[in-house]
Design a protein around this motif. Structure first.
Motif, PDB file in Angstrom:
ATOM      1  N   VAL A 103      -5.098  11.666   5.091  1.00  0.00           N
ATOM      2  CA  VAL A 103      -4.299  10.564   4.552  1.00  0.00           C
ATOM      3  C   VAL A 103      -5.215   9.550   3.878  1.00  0.00           C
ATOM      4  O   VAL A 103      -6.218   9.111   4.451  1.00  0.00           O
ATOM      5  CB  VAL A 103      -3.491   9.865   5.668  1.00  0.00           C
ATOM      6  CG1 VAL A 103      -2.719   8.683   5.101  1.00  0.00           C
ATOM      7  CG2 VAL A 103      -2.536  10.852   6.331  1.00  0.00           C
ATOM      8  N   TYR A 104      -4.861   9.206   2.642  1.00  0.00           N
ATOM      9  CA  TYR A 104      -5.548   8.143   1.919  1.00  0.00           C
ATOM     10  C   TYR A 104      -4.588   6.962   1.799  1.00  0.00           C
ATOM     11  O   TYR A 104      -3.472   7.123   1.315  1.00  0.00           O
ATOM     12  CB  TYR A 104      -5.960   8.605   0.516  1.00  0.00           C
ATOM     13  CG  TYR A 104      -6.955   9.735   0.512  1.00  0.00           C
ATOM     14  CD1 TYR A 104      -8.325   9.478   0.472  1.00  0.00           C
ATOM     15  CD2 TYR A 104      -6.533  11.058   0.557  1.00  0.00           C
ATOM     16  CE1 TYR A 104      -9.244  10.508   0.469  1.00  0.00           C
ATOM     17  CE2 TYR A 104      -7.450  12.097   0.553  1.00  0.00           C
ATOM     18  CZ  TYR A 104      -8.800  11.819   0.512  1.00  0.00           C
ATOM     19  OH  TYR A 104      -9.706  12.853   0.508  1.00  0.00           O
ATOM     20  N   ARG A 105      -5.023   5.813   2.243  1.00  0.00           N
ATOM     21  CA  ARG A 105      -4.204   4.600   2.132  1.00  0.00           C
ATOM     22  C   ARG A 105      -4.700   3.796   0.932  1.00  0.00           C
ATOM     23  O   ARG A 105      -5.835   3.319   0.910  1.00  0.00           O
ATOM     24  CB  ARG A 105      -4.259   3.768   3.399  1.00  0.00           C
ATOM     25  CG  ARG A 105      -3.561   2.416   3.272  1.00  0.00           C
ATOM     26  CD  ARG A 105      -3.126   1.866   4.615  1.00  0.00           C
ATOM     27  NE  ARG A 105      -2.055   2.679   5.190  1.00  0.00           N
ATOM     28  CZ  ARG A 105      -1.400   2.357   6.311  1.00  0.00           C
ATOM     29  NH1 ARG A 105      -1.704   1.241   6.968  1.00  0.00           N
ATOM     30  NH2 ARG A 105      -0.441   3.157   6.771  1.00  0.00           N
ATOM     31  N   GLY A 155      -1.639  -1.569 -13.784  1.00  0.00           N
ATOM     32  CA  GLY A 155      -2.772  -0.797 -13.299  1.00  0.00           C
ATOM     33  C   GLY A 155      -3.073  -0.991 -11.834  1.00  0.00           C
ATOM     34  O   GLY A 155      -3.888  -0.262 -11.267  1.00  0.00           O
ATOM     35  N   SER A 156      -2.446  -1.954 -11.204  1.00  0.00           N
ATOM     36  CA  SER A 156      -2.694  -2.231  -9.785  1.00  0.00           C
ATOM     37  C   SER A 156      -1.683  -1.545  -8.879  1.00  0.00           C
ATOM     38  O   SER A 156      -1.509  -1.919  -7.723  1.00  0.00           O
ATOM     39  CB  SER A 156      -2.665  -3.742  -9.534  1.00  0.00           C
ATOM     40  OG  SER A 156      -3.660  -4.389 -10.284  1.00  0.00           O
ATOM     41  N   PHE A 198       0.847  -1.194   0.000  1.00  0.00           N
ATOM     42  CA  PHE A 198       0.000   0.000   0.000  1.00  0.00           C
ATOM     43  C   PHE A 198       0.881   1.242   0.000  1.00  0.00           C
ATOM     44  O   PHE A 198       2.071   1.180   0.320  1.00  0.00           O
ATOM     45  CB  PHE A 198      -0.941   0.029   1.221  1.00  0.00           C
ATOM     46  CG  PHE A 198      -0.221   0.106   2.546  1.00  0.00           C
ATOM     47  CD1 PHE A 198       0.193   1.327   3.073  1.00  0.00           C
ATOM     48  CD2 PHE A 198       0.055  -1.046   3.257  1.00  0.00           C
ATOM     49  CE1 PHE A 198       0.866   1.389   4.292  1.00  0.00           C
ATOM     50  CE2 PHE A 198       0.727  -0.998   4.474  1.00  0.00           C
ATOM     51  CZ  PHE A 198       1.133   0.229   4.990  1.00  0.00           C
ATOM     52  N   ARG A 199       0.303   2.365  -0.385  1.00  0.00           N
ATOM     53  CA  ARG A 199       0.972   3.664  -0.309  1.00  0.00           C
ATOM     54  C   ARG A 199       0.032   4.653   0.367  1.00  0.00           C
ATOM     55  O   ARG A 199      -1.190   4.604   0.172  1.00  0.00           O
ATOM     56  CB  ARG A 199       1.342   4.192  -1.695  1.00  0.00           C
ATOM     57  CG  ARG A 199       2.390   3.389  -2.416  1.00  0.00           C
ATOM     58  CD  ARG A 199       2.809   4.072  -3.715  1.00  0.00           C
ATOM     59  NE  ARG A 199       3.562   5.298  -3.454  1.00  0.00           N
ATOM     60  CZ  ARG A 199       4.026   6.118  -4.398  1.00  0.00           C
ATOM     61  NH1 ARG A 199       3.766   5.844  -5.679  1.00  0.00           N
ATOM     62  NH2 ARG A 199       4.721   7.200  -4.091  1.00  0.00           N
ATOM     63  N   ASP A 200       0.593   5.549   1.171  1.00  0.00           N
ATOM     64  CA  ASP A 200      -0.185   6.594   1.834  1.00  0.00           C
ATOM     65  C   ASP A 200       0.044   7.927   1.122  1.00  0.00           C
ATOM     66  O   ASP A 200       1.191   8.294   0.830  1.00  0.00           O
ATOM     67  CB  ASP A 200       0.222   6.735   3.301  1.00  0.00           C
ATOM     68  CG  ASP A 200      -0.237   5.554   4.138  1.00  0.00           C
ATOM     69  OD1 ASP A 200       0.354   5.319   5.209  1.00  0.00           O
ATOM     70  OD2 ASP A 200      -1.200   4.877   3.741  1.00  0.00           O
ATOM     71  N   ASN A 257     -10.441  -0.033  -2.607  1.00  0.00           N
ATOM     72  CA  ASN A 257      -9.851   1.224  -2.139  1.00  0.00           C
ATOM     73  C   ASN A 257     -10.908   2.301  -1.928  1.00  0.00           C
ATOM     74  O   ASN A 257     -10.816   3.107  -0.995  1.00  0.00           O
ATOM     75  CB  ASN A 257      -8.788   1.702  -3.128  1.00  0.00           C
ATOM     76  CG  ASN A 257      -7.477   0.960  -2.964  1.00  0.00           C
ATOM     77  OD1 ASN A 257      -7.094   0.571  -1.866  1.00  0.00           O
ATOM     78  ND2 ASN A 257      -6.770   0.749  -4.070  1.00  0.00           N
ATOM     79  N   VAL A 258     -11.912   2.327  -2.797  1.00  0.00           N
ATOM     80  CA  VAL A 258     -13.012   3.281  -2.604  1.00  0.00           C
ATOM     81  C   VAL A 258     -13.712   3.005  -1.280  1.00  0.00           C
ATOM     82  O   VAL A 258     -13.955   3.914  -0.481  1.00  0.00           O
ATOM     83  CB  VAL A 258     -14.014   3.195  -3.777  1.00  0.00           C
ATOM     84  CG1 VAL A 258     -15.282   3.986  -3.458  1.00  0.00           C
ATOM     85  CG2 VAL A 258     -13.385   3.704  -5.062  1.00  0.00           C
TER      86      VAL A 258
END
Length: 211
Positions: free
Chosen positions: A37-39, A49-50, A28-30, A112-113
């Motif tokens: 913050v969106y993880r 694309g992933s 994952f990236r923050d 993720n949404v």
């Protein structure tokens, strides 16, 4: 070597097998946008694309500049949404956005949404499969007039440029504005802009508008 105390209170020595890992190789990236913050989960071994590439953060940060683009209550579609950061940020700010990508990317995109938005914000984001140039899928979008089309890092495979051009032509109206962020890779993207120039007015945003 790093020291860490586990829940039992004993000291554990951890030996890293890899000394350095690129951000896009992680699970994952923050990202920080609009002071939160969106993880974003990634599956880098699955597909290009992933992965949450850096340009998705650049385009998301542009949305902070409401003098450039105010997306609240606007009809928006993202092409090649990938892991979803741009659509998630747009939805959190009140845009009515359709996040699209290939069928193989939809599960991670939806995850993720769901994990980054509350139930009310999730109502702003519709996740749909869309293969560029697919007439049947584009027909289903004909009745929607989009204010904005967002594209992040979608011009790196020249073989897809004609279908991307066709898709943009189908989705655009006279009032539609496209915002596209990309990383320069061996000037490949210039071929795409050469293809679309007869049909679109292309303007490069000045550096002062970017984060």
């Amino acid at each position: 070597v790093a020291d860490h105390q586990n829940s039992m209170g004993e000291l554990v020595v951890w030996n890293a097998r890899v000394h350095y890992c690129y951000p896009w190789q992680l699970e994952f990236r923050d990202f920080i946008v609009f002071d939160r913050v969106y993880r974003i989960n990634q599956t880098p071994k699955k597909s290009i694309g992933s992965v949450a590439w850096d340009t998705c953060w650049i385009l998301s940060k542009l949305l902070e500049n409401k003098e450039v683009v105010d997306i609240k209550d606007k009809r928006v579609i993202e092409l090649g949404a990938g892991t979803g950061l741009v659509s998630i940020v747009a939805g959190s700010q009140g845009a009515k956005i359709i996040a699209t990508d290939l069928p193989s990317e939809i599960e991670l995109l939806q995850k993720n949404v769901t994990e980054n938005l509350d139930e009310k914000q999730q109502e702003n984001v519709s996740v749909q499969a869309l293969e560029w140039g697919n007439t049947e899928q584009l027909d289903k979008l004909d009745d929607t007039v989009f204010d904005y089309i967002l594209c992040s890092d979608v011009v790196y495979i020249p073989e897809t440029f004609k279908d991307l051009h066709k898709t943009l032509m189908r989705l655009c109206r006279d009032t539609t504005v496209i915002y596209m962020a990309y990383k320069k890779r061996y000037h490949k993207e210039e071929k795409f802009f050469h293809i679309i120039n007869p049909d679109f007015d292309v303007e490069r945003l000045p550096q002062t508008m970017l984060p």
